[in-house]
Design a protein around this motif. Structure first.
Motif, PDB file in Angstrom:
ATOM      1  N   ALA A 125     -38.471   6.651   9.120  1.00 36.42           N
ATOM      2  CA  ALA A 125     -37.101   6.969   8.672  1.00 36.42           C
ATOM      3  C   ALA A 125     -37.082   7.511   7.242  1.00 36.42           C
ATOM      4  O   ALA A 125     -36.506   6.907   6.331  1.00 36.42           O
ATOM      5  CB  ALA A 125     -36.227   5.725   8.787  1.00 36.42           C
ATOM      6  N   TYR A 126     -37.658   8.689   7.061  1.00 34.52           N
ATOM      7  CA  TYR A 126     -37.754   9.271   5.724  1.00 34.52           C
ATOM      8  C   TYR A 126     -36.382   9.565   5.117  1.00 34.52           C
ATOM      9  O   TYR A 126     -36.211   9.561   3.890  1.00 34.52           O
ATOM     10  CB  TYR A 126     -38.596  10.556   5.763  1.00 34.52           C
ATOM     11  N   LYS A 127     -35.370   9.795   5.962  1.00 32.11           N
ATOM     12  CA  LYS A 127     -34.023  10.096   5.451  1.00 32.11           C
ATOM     13  C   LYS A 127     -33.398   8.889   4.755  1.00 32.11           C
ATOM     14  O   LYS A 127     -32.450   9.040   3.984  1.00 32.11           O
ATOM     15  CB  LYS A 127     -33.115  10.563   6.588  1.00 32.11           C
ATOM     16  N   ASP A 128     -33.895   7.698   5.041  1.00 32.08           N
ATOM     17  CA  ASP A 128     -33.355   6.485   4.432  1.00 32.08           C
ATOM     18  C   ASP A 128     -34.063   6.112   3.135  1.00 32.08           C
ATOM     19  O   ASP A 128     -33.963   4.970   2.680  1.00 32.08           O
ATOM     20  CB  ASP A 128     -33.443   5.317   5.421  1.00 32.08           C
ATOM     21  N   TYR A 129     -34.779   7.075   2.560  1.00 28.54           N
ATOM     22  CA  TYR A 129     -35.443   6.835   1.273  1.00 28.54           C
ATOM     23  C   TYR A 129     -34.796   7.686   0.191  1.00 28.54           C
ATOM     24  O   TYR A 129     -34.493   8.866   0.406  1.00 28.54           O
ATOM     25  CB  TYR A 129     -36.936   7.172   1.345  1.00 28.54           C
ATOM     26  N   ASN A 130     -34.562   7.074  -0.951  1.00 29.70           N
ATOM     27  CA  ASN A 130     -33.997   7.763  -2.104  1.00 29.70           C
ATOM     28  C   ASN A 130     -34.938   7.584  -3.284  1.00 29.70           C
ATOM     29  O   ASN A 130     -35.429   6.477  -3.533  1.00 29.70           O
ATOM     30  CB  ASN A 130     -32.609   7.186  -2.428  1.00 29.70           C
ATOM     31  N   ASP A 131     -35.195   8.665  -4.010  1.00 31.51           N
ATOM     32  CA  ASP A 131     -36.133   8.586  -5.131  1.00 31.51           C
ATOM     33  C   ASP A 131     -35.687   7.592  -6.194  1.00 31.51           C
ATOM     34  O   ASP A 131     -36.524   7.006  -6.897  1.00 31.51           O
ATOM     35  CB  ASP A 131     -36.325   9.970  -5.768  1.00 31.51           C
ATOM     36  N   ASP A 132     -34.394   7.379  -6.335  1.00 27.48           N
ATOM     37  CA  ASP A 132     -33.883   6.477  -7.371  1.00 27.48           C
ATOM     38  C   ASP A 132     -33.822   5.026  -6.921  1.00 27.48           C
ATOM     39  O   ASP A 132     -34.144   4.113  -7.686  1.00 27.48           O
ATOM     40  CB  ASP A 132     -32.480   6.922  -7.816  1.00 27.48           C
ATOM     41  N   SER A 133     -33.433   4.793  -5.649  1.00 29.60           N
ATOM     42  CA  SER A 133     -33.207   3.413  -5.190  1.00 29.60           C
ATOM     43  C   SER A 133     -34.201   2.920  -4.154  1.00 29.60           C
ATOM     44  O   SER A 133     -34.169   1.752  -3.772  1.00 29.60           O
ATOM     45  CB  SER A 133     -31.790   3.296  -4.622  1.00 29.60           C
ATOM     46  N   GLY A 134     -35.105   3.784  -3.683  1.00 34.33           N
ATOM     47  CA  GLY A 134     -36.094   3.353  -2.695  1.00 34.33           C
ATOM     48  C   GLY A 134     -35.520   3.359  -1.286  1.00 34.33           C
ATOM     49  O   GLY A 134     -34.591   4.109  -0.961  1.00 34.33           O
ATOM     50  N   TRP A 135     -36.068   2.516  -0.416  1.00 33.58           N
ATOM     51  CA  TRP A 135     -35.636   2.450   0.971  1.00 33.58           C
ATOM     52  C   TRP A 135     -34.267   1.788   1.083  1.00 33.58           C
ATOM     53  O   TRP A 135     -33.998   0.770   0.454  1.00 33.58           O
ATOM     54  CB  TRP A 135     -36.648   1.662   1.807  1.00 33.58           C
ATOM     55  N   ASN A 136     -33.423   2.363   1.917  1.00 27.32           N
ATOM     56  CA  ASN A 136     -32.082   1.824   2.134  1.00 27.32           C
ATOM     57  C   ASN A 136     -32.029   1.122   3.487  1.00 27.32           C
ATOM     58  O   ASN A 136     -32.159   1.752   4.535  1.00 27.32           O
ATOM     59  CB  ASN A 136     -31.040   2.951   2.103  1.00 27.32           C
TER      60      ASN A 136
END
Length: 408
Positions: free
Chosen positions: A361-372
């Motif tokens: 689930a790469y779409k659920d990763y954010n560079d600022d907050s990590g995995w959602n």
């Protein structure tokens, strides 16, 4: 007003000639040159066909044409197994048993957290679904609580959860194949003796699984390689809006940091029409037997993949073998118990026509907050699931056998 029938108006058919032609097609392509190409691809990676041709001592045009034909026939796929711990993911196997008549609800509930990787119907020790998930390591407990909530809401009858370690994908062992005769040898007695006498090999070369730095673009590259390991750097550069040198630099850095755990040569050694796909959990007497068994499993031509189960002296293994050898497999497993190698085993038959798969689930990763990982949103979706599916028109779709993949 007449309700639409859940059955298709006509069923697909296949003639006897078509059936046997499809079986012959796989066997006829397993000749000495193709075997040499496949072994070289496994050892050195599948991306550089010119390098593979040199190492296999074959003309480049021969290698290119043969690989293209194998891929075009659906017999060969290549992809990568990412190092999940290094990108902050833990993998889990869930064996879920639905209430009779509610199978579709169970399947969709398992998919609501977007971190599922594979799901398929199974029968055996679990009459329901086999699913594989890549869960953010920090949210493992929340995922376990999510499954408990599915029980409470009546979407599962029961389930079992296993966290697993690194999965190995050995290339089919062609030492048991005679290309000239187009025959396989299944040495059950020899394999049994190997399990009894095998000893654990040193783990000094074990790859580190500590998390490393990465960003969303790295994950997108990994995702594309999971879909197809031979995705070109030119395609990656277009996808990420990078120059070709920048895309190459990122790819090389992924390899250097160990984010690519393994190159997988996904091959059909036997025709699916006469073969069985299964998942077998081997529960060993002690850790020594389990570690020794890994040496044996990677050499068996029926083993597609295997993974240790965290916290247990157990290995879960994906097996693929001709159906006329299944009774020998059952005898083999029973003898492993009687000889004291195993304490027990679990056997599941996987239905290949029900396989669904996606990348992590790469779409659920954010560079600022990590995995959602949004637990409350998932449970709200579960509460909306039953009325949504109840209103939907659910039809039974009969399918022809798809090409199998080790990704499950």
């Amino acid at each position: 007003m007449d309700r639409k029938s859940p059955f298709p108006a006509s069923l697909s058919t296949i003639t006897a000639d078509e059936f046997f032609d499809s079986i012959h097609r796989i066997v006829s392509l397993l000749d000495e040159e193709n075997i040499a190409i496949l072994r070289t691809m496994k050892q050195h990676g599948p991306r550089n066909l010119l390098g593979i041709a040199r190492k296999a001592k074959l003309p480049y045009t021969t290698v290119y044409n043969r690989v293209t034909k194998l891929e075009g026939q659906g017999i060969l796929k290549t992809w990568i197994q990412p190092n999940c711990p290094k990108i902050g993911l833990s993998r889990a196997v869930v064996l879920a048993t639905p209430h009779p008549g509610k199978e579709i609800f169970t399947r969709e509930a398992l998919k609501i957290p977007g971190f599922w990787l594979r799901i398929a119907r199974c029968i055996g020790d679990c009459n329901g679904y086999y699913s594989l998930h890549g869960i953010p390591t920090a949210n493992r407990q929340e995922f376990e609580l999510y499954l408990d909530q599915l029980l409470e809401r009546g979407l599962l009858k029961n389930y079992r959860l296993f966290w697993i370690g690194d999965t190995k994908f050995p290339l089919t062992n062609f030492d048991y194949y005679k290309p000239k005769d187009r025959t396989w040898k299944f040495d059950w007695k020899g394999w049994l003796d190997s399990f009894v006498t095998s000893r654990a090999k040193p783990e000094s070369s074990k790859q580190s699984s500590q998390p490393v730095s990465f960003d969303k673009k790295d994950l997108i590259i990994l995702k594309e390689l999971v879909k197809n390991a031979r995705t070109t750097l030119a395609d990656l550069s277009k996808l990420l809006s990078l120059t070709l040198p920048a895309a190459k630099y990122r790819f090389d850095r992924l390899v250097e940091r160990g984010l690519i755990q393994e190159w997988v040569i996904d091959l059909l050694p036997y025709a699916p029409q006469v073969s069985e796909l299964s998942e077998v959990r081997l529960d060993f007497k002690n850790e020594s037997f389990m570690r020794g068994a890994e040496n044996v499993l990677e050499t068996l031509p029926i083993v597609q993949s295997y993974s240790p189960i965290t916290g247990l002296n157990s290995i879960t293994s994906r097996l693929y073998l001709p159906r006329n050898e299944v009774s020998n497999l059952h005898t083999f497993l029973s003898l492993l118990v009687s000889k004291g190698v195993l304490t027990s085993y679990s056997y599941l038959v996987i239905d290949p026509m029900t396989i669904q798969a996606q990348t992590f689930a790469y779409k659920d990763y954010n560079d600022d907050s990590g995995w959602n990982y949004a637990s409350r949103e998932y449970l709200r979706a579960v509460d909306n699931l039953v009325p949504k599916l109840t209103k939907a028109e659910m039809e039974l779709t009969l399918q022809t056998l798809p090409s199998l993949s080790l990704k499950l």
